[in-house]
Design an enzyme around this catalytic site. Structure first.
Site, PDB file in Angstrom:
ATOM      1  N   PHE B 100       0.847  -1.185   0.000  1.00 37.72           N
ATOM      2  CA  PHE B 100       0.000   0.000   0.000  1.00 37.72           C
ATOM      3  C   PHE B 100       0.884   1.237   0.000  1.00 37.72           C
ATOM      4  O   PHE B 100       2.044   1.172   0.424  1.00 37.72           O
ATOM      5  CB  PHE B 100      -0.876   0.005   1.263  1.00 37.72           C
ATOM      6  CG  PHE B 100      -2.346   0.042   0.954  1.00 37.72           C
ATOM      7  CD1 PHE B 100      -3.016  -1.113   0.598  1.00 37.72           C
ATOM      8  CD2 PHE B 100      -3.058   1.239   1.024  1.00 37.72           C
ATOM      9  CE1 PHE B 100      -4.364  -1.075   0.311  1.00 37.72           C
ATOM     10  CE2 PHE B 100      -4.402   1.280   0.736  1.00 37.72           C
ATOM     11  CZ  PHE B 100      -5.070   0.130   0.373  1.00 37.72           C
ATOM     12  N   GLN B 221      -8.376  14.120   5.318  1.00 38.80           N
ATOM     13  CA  GLN B 221      -7.775  13.521   4.124  1.00 38.80           C
ATOM     14  C   GLN B 221      -8.780  13.485   2.977  1.00 38.80           C
ATOM     15  O   GLN B 221      -9.903  13.019   3.157  1.00 38.80           O
ATOM     16  CB  GLN B 221      -7.327  12.098   4.445  1.00 38.80           C
ATOM     17  CG  GLN B 221      -6.656  11.420   3.258  1.00 38.80           C
ATOM     18  CD  GLN B 221      -6.021  10.107   3.687  1.00 38.80           C
ATOM     19  OE1 GLN B 221      -6.682   9.096   3.829  1.00 38.80           O
ATOM     20  NE2 GLN B 221      -4.719  10.131   3.906  1.00 38.80           N
ATOM     21  N   HIS B 223      -9.543  11.924  -0.658  1.00 37.40           N
ATOM     22  CA  HIS B 223      -9.139  10.849  -1.557  1.00 37.40           C
ATOM     23  C   HIS B 223      -9.233  11.386  -2.979  1.00 37.40           C
ATOM     24  O   HIS B 223     -10.224  12.021  -3.331  1.00 37.40           O
ATOM     25  CB  HIS B 223     -10.059   9.637  -1.368  1.00 37.40           C
ATOM     26  CG  HIS B 223      -9.499   8.389  -1.955  1.00 37.40           C
ATOM     27  ND1 HIS B 223      -9.463   8.171  -3.311  1.00 37.40           N
ATOM     28  CD2 HIS B 223      -8.925   7.316  -1.376  1.00 37.40           C
ATOM     29  CE1 HIS B 223      -8.883   6.999  -3.527  1.00 37.40           C
ATOM     30  NE2 HIS B 223      -8.554   6.456  -2.372  1.00 37.40           N
ATOM     31  N   LEU B 233     -16.026   5.963  -3.374  1.00 40.62           N
ATOM     32  CA  LEU B 233     -14.589   5.867  -3.555  1.00 40.62           C
ATOM     33  C   LEU B 233     -14.217   4.889  -4.673  1.00 40.62           C
ATOM     34  O   LEU B 233     -14.747   3.785  -4.735  1.00 40.62           O
ATOM     35  CB  LEU B 233     -13.987   5.398  -2.231  1.00 40.62           C
ATOM     36  CG  LEU B 233     -12.490   5.243  -2.170  1.00 40.62           C
ATOM     37  CD1 LEU B 233     -11.993   5.934  -0.921  1.00 40.62           C
ATOM     38  CD2 LEU B 233     -12.089   3.795  -2.142  1.00 40.62           C
ATOM     39  N   GLU B 236      -7.479   3.067  -5.040  1.00 36.10           N
ATOM     40  CA  GLU B 236      -6.166   3.264  -5.660  1.00 36.10           C
ATOM     41  C   GLU B 236      -5.790   2.085  -6.552  1.00 36.10           C
ATOM     42  O   GLU B 236      -4.935   2.208  -7.423  1.00 36.10           O
ATOM     43  CB  GLU B 236      -5.101   3.400  -4.563  1.00 36.10           C
ATOM     44  CG  GLU B 236      -4.647   4.797  -4.305  1.00 36.10           C
ATOM     45  CD  GLU B 236      -4.842   5.200  -2.841  1.00 36.10           C
ATOM     46  OE1 GLU B 236      -5.177   4.349  -2.014  1.00 36.10           O
ATOM     47  OE2 GLU B 236      -4.667   6.394  -2.552  1.00 36.10           O
ATOM     48  N   ARG B 267      -1.835  10.459  -1.580  1.00 37.97           N
ATOM     49  CA  ARG B 267      -3.180  11.001  -1.767  1.00 37.97           C
ATOM     50  C   ARG B 267      -3.213  12.526  -1.752  1.00 37.97           C
ATOM     51  O   ARG B 267      -3.876  13.145  -2.575  1.00 37.97           O
ATOM     52  CB  ARG B 267      -4.106  10.476  -0.669  1.00 37.97           C
ATOM     53  CG  ARG B 267      -4.447   9.035  -0.872  1.00 37.97           C
ATOM     54  CD  ARG B 267      -5.333   8.515   0.234  1.00 37.97           C
ATOM     55  NE  ARG B 267      -5.544   7.083   0.024  1.00 37.97           N
ATOM     56  CZ  ARG B 267      -6.127   6.277   0.896  1.00 37.97           C
ATOM     57  NH1 ARG B 267      -6.568   6.742   2.040  1.00 37.97           N
ATOM     58  NH2 ARG B 267      -6.274   5.003   0.610  1.00 37.97           N
ATOM     59  N   HIS B 334     -12.553  12.157   2.916  1.00 38.61           N
ATOM     60  CA  HIS B 334     -12.483  10.726   3.138  1.00 38.61           C
ATOM     61  C   HIS B 334     -12.263  10.357   4.603  1.00 38.61           C
ATOM     62  O   HIS B 334     -12.924   9.476   5.131  1.00 38.61           O
ATOM     63  CB  HIS B 334     -11.336  10.184   2.281  1.00 38.61           C
ATOM     64  CG  HIS B 334     -11.164   8.707   2.330  1.00 38.61           C
ATOM     65  ND1 HIS B 334     -12.197   7.843   2.114  1.00 38.61           N
ATOM     66  CD2 HIS B 334     -10.062   7.946   2.561  1.00 38.61           C
ATOM     67  CE1 HIS B 334     -11.744   6.595   2.217  1.00 38.61           C
ATOM     68  NE2 HIS B 334     -10.469   6.631   2.498  1.00 38.61           N
ATOM     69  N   ARG B 379      -3.159  10.481   7.338  1.00 34.61           N
ATOM     70  CA  ARG B 379      -3.225   9.060   7.674  1.00 34.61           C
ATOM     71  C   ARG B 379      -2.700   8.211   6.515  1.00 34.61           C
ATOM     72  O   ARG B 379      -2.943   8.525   5.352  1.00 34.61           O
ATOM     73  CB  ARG B 379      -4.674   8.672   7.933  1.00 34.61           C
ATOM     74  CG  ARG B 379      -4.905   7.187   8.091  1.00 34.61           C
ATOM     75  CD  ARG B 379      -6.385   6.849   8.109  1.00 34.61           C
ATOM     76  NE  ARG B 379      -6.987   6.967   6.795  1.00 34.61           N
ATOM     77  CZ  ARG B 379      -7.465   5.928   6.095  1.00 34.61           C
ATOM     78  NH1 ARG B 379      -7.399   4.712   6.585  1.00 34.61           N
ATOM     79  NH2 ARG B 379      -8.009   6.112   4.911  1.00 34.61           N
TER      80      ARG B 379
END
Ligand code: FAD
Lengths: 78, 568
Positions: B100, B221, B223, B233, B236, B267, B334, B379
Site C-alpha cells: 500500500f 484527508q 481521496h 470511492l 487506488e 493522496r 475521506h 493518515r
C-alpha cells in the site's frame, strides 16, 4: 403505522453506494409497493451490506433471488 | 466492539449503543486491509512501520502512541485470526499481505508489503467477527439508539449519556462507570464525501458540547478519486493496475506534478494536483469541475477480471462503462485525522484542570472519532483499521483497571438529561424555522468551497463568517413531523446539530494554522513551519477558543524520529 419511516431509517447503511441507491428507491418506488413488495423490500434490507450490494449489481438469475422479485429488479434498475 | 469484547469477557456489564445495526457501521466500507508488519511477503518489522507512520503524519503524530500501535499490530491481527477472521492466505498458509502507498522497508527504502485483507471485504469480515464474538460474550446491544449528549458532573467526570431510542422516541439516561465513544468519522460535513450518511461526527459534537476540546480538526484527508457527483470511492487499485488521470485537454497531467510516482503519488499530492488543474480551467464537463480517470487501455478482460467492483460502481453512479469510457472523478473528503484528544490508553485527555493532558475521568474514545494521535496531519492507508483494533483493546484494558478503583456509580446530577431534552423541546416548539436539509446543504457547500483541498486566506476568513451563519440557522431548525415513533426527521435535525459542531471546529482551526502540513494545504503558507506549528490544535466549542499543546516526539523505547522534509 410508521412502516415507511422505519424502512427509511434501515436504508441508512455502512456503504455509501447503498445509501444512495436505497434513498433513490425510497423516493421513486417505495410509495408504489403493495404489501408483498414492502415485505420483499424489508427482507432485502436485512441482508448484510456487502451481500445486498452484490445482489443489486450482479444481475445473475440466482434461484435464491426469485422470491425477491420484482423489488430487487427495481433496485437493480436505479 | 473490540473494547466491548474485552470488557464482556472480563465479566463486566456492557451496553453497546448504535444508530444502525452494528455490522452496518461504516467500517464495512473498508476494503484495502489492515496494516501490520508481519513480514509474510517481504521482510518487515514494526520499527519500519513506525517510521512510515511518523513520516506519513508529517511529524504531527505522537510518537509514543505510534510506537504502541505498530508494536501491537501483529498481535491484534493474530488475535482476530484466532477469533475466526478469514484472512486471505499465501500458499504456505501464512496471512497474505498486499503493498500500500506509504509503506517502506528500512526507513524509507523499497516498497513494503504490509496490509492484511479478506478479499475486498476486510471491514465486513472484521465487523462480523467482532459482533459474533460479542454476542457470545453477552454484550448487550441497543440497536437504533442514538446517543444525544454526554453527562458530566460538577467535577467534570463523565457519568454516561442521554440517548434516544429511535423506534419509540423515548429519551433515556444510560448511567455508566465508564463511557467509551467509537462513533466514527464526520466527513458528511463536505458535499463531496466518500462517507456513508451516518458519519455525522456525533461523538465529537457531544464531547464539544460538554466542554471537551477537539484536536487537530483542520486535518481531513481527501481521496483523489471519488465518483463525481456521488462521492463513492474508486480505490487506488485502479491506478495501481495502470489507470491514470486526464484533464480536459486529454493530458496526463500527473506527469508534471510528480514525474516519478505520477498517478500513484500519495493522496494529498494527487488531490492537490487535481484541484490545481480544475482551478486553472483544465477541468472537464460543462462546469469544468472534475477530471477523468482512464482505464479502457487496460482492456476489457483485465477490467472485468481484476476490477469488477469498480466497473459496477462507475456504471451505476457515473453512467460510464470504464471498458469504453473514462470515469469522472474529483478529490473527495475521506478521513478525519482530528478528533477527541486521548492518550494511548484510550483515555480522553484535556487541559481542564491543572495540566495540558489531564484524564477526563470515566471518558474514553477510540477510532476515527478519537485523536490519539497516530495519524497526525495525514493518515496512511490501512492504518485506521489497525488504530481501531489496537486502541479498542487498550481502552478496554484501561477501563478494566480503572473500574477496579471506581467500584460504585457516582451521583447522577439532577439535570443530567437537560441538555438533550432542551434541544428536543426547542425542536418541538420551533415555529417558522429553517428546513433541515437546506441548512445541511448550505453547511456542506460552505465547507467544500471554503475549506477544501486547498485553503486560501480570504476564503477561510469568509468561511468562518459563513459557517457561523449556518450555525445560527441550525439553531432554528423546524420539523413538521412531531411524532415520537421512528421520527427520522428529528434524528436528522439532531445530526445536523452535530455536523455544525464539527464544521465550525474545522473552519476555525484551519483558519488559524498558517502553515501547510500533511492534508492542510494553505495557498498563502505553502511550507511546513516546525518552529511555529509543530503542535496540536485544541478547539473549545463554548467560546470557539483555540489552544495548542506540544506533539509527543518521544517514543516509548526507541529514539525519536526528528522532523525531516517529507518526500516520496
Ligand atoms: C470507502 C472507505 C474505505 C476505507 N478503507 C479502509 C481500509 O481499507 N483500511 C483502513 O484501515 N481504513 C479504511 N478506511 C477508514 C476506516 O474504514 C474508518 O476510519 C474506520 O472504519 C472507522 O471505524 P470506527 O470504528 O471509528 O467507526 P465506524 O465504523 O464508523 O462506527 C461508528 C459507530 O458508531 C455508531 N454511532 C455514531 N454516532 C452514534 C450516536 N450518536 N449514537 C449511537 N451510535 C452512534 C454508528 O452507528 C457506528 O456503529 C476507509 C474509509 C472509507 C470511507
Amino acid at each position: 403505522m410508521k412502516e415507511r419511516e422505519r424502512a427509511r431509517w434501515r436504508c441508512r447503511r455502512g456503504l455509501l453506494e447503498l445509501d444512495i441507491v436505497l434513498q433513490r428507491f425510497m423516493d421513486k418506488h417505495y410509495a408504489t409497493l403493495d404489501e408483498a413488495g414492502i415485505r420483499q423490500f424489508e427482507t432485502l434490507l436485512d441482508f448484510p451490506d456487502t451481500d445486498l450490494w452484490h445482489m443489486i449489481v450482479q444481475k445473475d438469475e440466482d434461484e435464491g433471488k426469485a422470491g425477491l422479485q420484482p423489488v430487487l429488479h427495481l433496485l437493480q434498475s436505479i | 466492539m473490540r473494547a466491548a469484547l474485552q470488557l464482556s469477557e472480563a465479566g463486566l456489564k456492557v451496553a453497546v449503543l448504535s444508530k444502525v445495526f452494528p455490522t452496518r457501521s461504516h467500517t464495512v466500507a473498508a476494503q484495502g486491509g489492515i496494516a501490520a508488519a508481519l513480514g509474510n511477503v517481504t521482510e518487515d518489522n514494526w520499527h519500519w512501520h513506525m517510521y512510515d507512520t511518523v513520516k506519513g503524519s508529517d511529524y504531527l503524530g505522537d510518537q509514543d502512541a505510534i510506537e504502541f500501535m505498530c508494536r501491537q499490530a501483529g498481535e491484534v491481527v493474530y488475535e482476530l485470526e484466532h477469533y475466526g477472521m478469514p484472512f486471505d492466505r499465501l500458499e504456505n498458509g501464512k496471512i497474505y499481505q498486499r503493498p500500500f502507498g506509504g509503506q517502506s522497508q528500512n526507513f524509507g527504502g523499497a516498497q513494503a508489503t504490509r496490509s492484511c485483507a479478506v478479499a475486498d471485504r476486510t471491514g465486513h469480515a472484521m465487523l462480523h467477527t467482532l459482533y459474533q464474538r460479542n454476542v457470545r460474550a453477552n454484550t448487550q446491544f441497543f440497536v437504533e439508539w442514538m446517543a444525544l449528549d454526554l453527562i458530566r458532573d460538577e467535577h467534570g467526570d463523565v457519568l454516561g449519556v442521554s440517548a434516544l431510542d429511535i423506534e419509540t422516541g423515548e429519551v433515556m439516561i444510560l448511567q455508566a462507570r465508564a463511557t467509551l465513544f467509537a462513533t466514527g468519522g464526520g466527513a458528511r460535513i463536505f458535499s463531496a464525501s466518500t462517507n456513508a450518511f451516518i458519519n455525522t461526527g456525533d461523538g465529537l459534537a457531544m464531547a464539544a458540547r460538554a466542554g471537551v476540546p477537539l484536536q487537530d480538526m483542520e486535518f481531513w484527508q481527501f481521496h483523489p478519486t471519488g465518483v463525481y457527483g456521488a462521492g463513492i470511492l474508486i480505490s487506488e487499485a485502479v491506478r495501481g493496475e495502470g489507470g491514470y488521470l486526464l484533464n480536459k485537454d486529454g493530458e496526463r497531467f500527473m506527469e508534471r506534478y510528480a514525474p516519478h510516482a505520477k498517478d500513484l503519488a500519495s493522496r494529498d499530492v494527487v488531490s492537490r494536483a487535481m484541484t490545481t488543474e480544475i482551478k486553472e480551467g483544465h477541468g472537464c464537463g460543462r462546469d469544468a469541475d472534475h477530471l477523468l480517470l482512464k482505464l479502457d487501455h487496460l482492456g476489457a478482460d483485465v477490467i472485468k477480471a481484476r476490477l469488477p467492483g469498480i466497473r459496477e460502481i462507475a456504471i451505476k453512479f457515473a453512467h460510464a462503462d470504464p471498458v469504453r469510457e473514462p470515469i469522472p472523478v474529483v478529490p473527495t473528503a475521506h478521513y478525519m485525522m482530528g478528533g477527541i484528544p486521548t492518550n494511548f490508553h484510550g483515555q480522553v485527555v484535556a487541559p481542564y484542570k491543572t495540566g495540558p493532558e489531564e484524564v477526563v475521568q470515566g471518558f474514553y474514545a477510540v477510532g476515527e472519532c478519537a485523536c490519539v494521535s497516530v495519524h497526525g496531519a495525514n493518515r496512511l492507508g490501512t492504518n485506521s483499521l489497525l488504530d481501531i483494533l489496537v486502541f479498542g483493546r487498550a481502552a478496554g484494558n484501561q477501563i478494566i483497571e480503572d473500574l477496579k478503583r471506581n467500584s460504585h456509580h457516582k451521583h447522577l446530577p439532577g439535570d443530567a438529561a437537560d441538555k438533550a431534552l432542551g434541544r428536543l423541546a426547542r425542536l418541538d416548539s420551533q415555529k417558522d424555522g429553517e428546513n433541515v436539509s437546506q441548512v445541511g446543504d448550505m453547511l456542506r457547500k460552505t465547507m467544500q468551497t471554503h475549506c477544501g483541498v486547498f485553503r486560501f486566506a480570504d476564503l477561510l476568513k469568509q468561511g468562518v463568517d459563513k459557517i457561523s451563519e449556518v450555525a445560527q440557522r441550525a439553531r432554528n431548525t423546524e420539523i413538521r413531523d412531531k411524532s415520537r415513533v421512528f421520527n427520522t426527521a428529528r434524528v436528522e435535525a439532531l445530526e445536523l446539530d452535530n455536523l455544525v459542531e464539527v464544521a465550525v471546529a474545522t473552519m476555525v482551526s484551519a483558519q488559524a494554522r498558517t502553515e501547510s502540513r500533511g492534508a492542510h494545504a494553505r495557498d498563502d503558507f505553502p511550507h511546513r513551519d516546525d518552529d511555529k506549528w509543530l503542535k496540536h490544535t485544541l478547539y473549545f466549542s463554548e467560546d470557539r477558543r483555540l489552544d495548542y499543546k506540544p506533539v509527543r516526539l518521544k517514543p516509548l523505547t526507541v529514539e525519536s524520529f526528528p522532523p525531516k522534509a517529507r518526500t516520496y
